[in-house]
Design an enzyme around this catalytic site. Structure first.
Site: not given
Ligand code: 11C
Length: 346
Positions: A13, A128, A158, A248
């Protein structure tokens, strides 16, 4: 000057979005190296209207690469990032593999672009949910100082990959048809228990740590302190997965310094900051949502309120596309700054 650019995890993705961002800003790519697992080798990706064959990500695949954008999971980064560096590439790594390594800068270009120059071959891209929070907090921190942050997240599926997106679709369809939903992926694929995400909320993102926080929560805490160069900053996080596909959202509480700071002061501080869009007009019901932020590279801020009990406490709502500013766009921005900063690409 034109560059040889590798995208590792190009079928994922984030890898796909990295290609899109490189195209969108017309990054000077002389040659693209789309790298992925053996399973995808031989398939093609489309880049700037041309079909380019995917190559298996092996150490030798990095021969001749100037910049390598990694987003194929931490274990791939641990195996191959140093191999890429040994072959002369600068790595921008979008996994948690090296984020807390003191030798590796952890960079959000709106917050600590100067750290890019300290790299020794690898630059880490934060998680993120951390990125969108620090982009919103930094202008406030610069102006008023920042003492405490308490964040609760509302994260899309996602973030857990394409399989989790499919799982939400399948479960939603099953439940609406009166069938039992299959649970295989969320909250964490490798854990023994799986729970439905459709029509639900899961207070677990990533595995639990000994202190009862999840790894996602600890990433937000530790990464924020590292990016802001403030180990004393008080940060607490609760991370929750919700049943929507992209972006998010975060409810953030902060305590800052200064006297008689108003909502308008904070609105003015955030207005016109690079990468930040203020959408805060309650009289017209204006505030960001995951759907309104989807597909955009900015961080959107709304619902700024003063705490009713703590003099310098404020609450606000921050939304951003987790695959763009939270991942692909931040990595491509780092690459862009690397080639623009004097002595950056060394
Ligand atoms: C999630 N933040 O939404 C996580 C994805 O350490 O780069 C990203 C995981 C990372 O599940």
């Amino acid at each position: 000057k034109q560059y040889h650019v590798a995208v590792v995890g190009v079928t994922g993705a984030v890898g796909q979005k990295m290609l899109g961002m490189l195209e969108q800003i017309d990054f000077p790519v002389e040659k693209l190296y789309p790298l992925a697992s053996k399973r995808s080798a031989g398939k093609t990706v489309t880049f700037k209207g041309e079909s380019v064959e995917i190559i298996e990500a092996t150490p030798d695949a990095f021969e001749g690469v100037d910049i390598a954008l990694f987003s194929a999971g931490g274990s791939v980064s641990k195996q191959l990032a140093h191999e890429a560096v040994q072959r002369g590439a600068v790595v921008v790594d979008n996994t948690s593999a090296f984020r807390m390594d003191p030798e590796v800068p952890l960079v959000v270009p709106e917050v600590n672009p100067e750290d890019i120059q300290k790299h020794k071959g690898i630059i880490a891209n934060p998680n993120c949910s951390t990125i969108q929070m620090v982009v919103a907090l930094e202008p406030i921190r610069q102006k008023y100082g920042l003492n405490r942050v308490i964040v609760s997240t509302y994260q899309s599926v996602s973030g857990a990959g394409n399989d989790a997106v499919e799982e939400l679709k399948d479960q939603s369809q099953a439940l609406l048809n009166g069938e039992d939903p299959e649970t295989n992926i969320l909250p964490v694929k490798s854990e023994p228990n799986h729970y439905p995400i459709a029509f639900n909320a899961l207070p677990q993102i990533d595995v639990f740590e000994d202190n009862h926080y999840t790894f996602e929560e600890m990433k937000m805490i530790n990464e924020t302190k590292k990016i802001m160069h403030d180990s004393e900053l008080k940060v607490a996080a609760t991370c929750v997965r919700l049943p929507f596909f992209y972006s998010h959202a975060e409810s953030i509480y902060i305590e800052i310094d200064g006297d008689d700071i108003s909502i308008e002061d904070l609105q003015n501080t955030l207005k016109d900051q690079p990468g930040v869009v203020l959408e805060d007009d309650i009289n017209n019901q204006v505030y960001p949502t995951p759907l309104s932020a989807e597909g955009k590279t900015d961080v959107f801020v709304g619902r700024i309120r003063k705490d009713l009990d703590v003099a310098n406490g404020f609450h606000f709502w921050v939304v951003s596309d987790n695959l763009l500013k939270g991942a692909a766009w931040n990595s491509v921005q780092i690459a862009q700054q690397l080639i623009q900063q004097p002595g950056g690409l060394k």
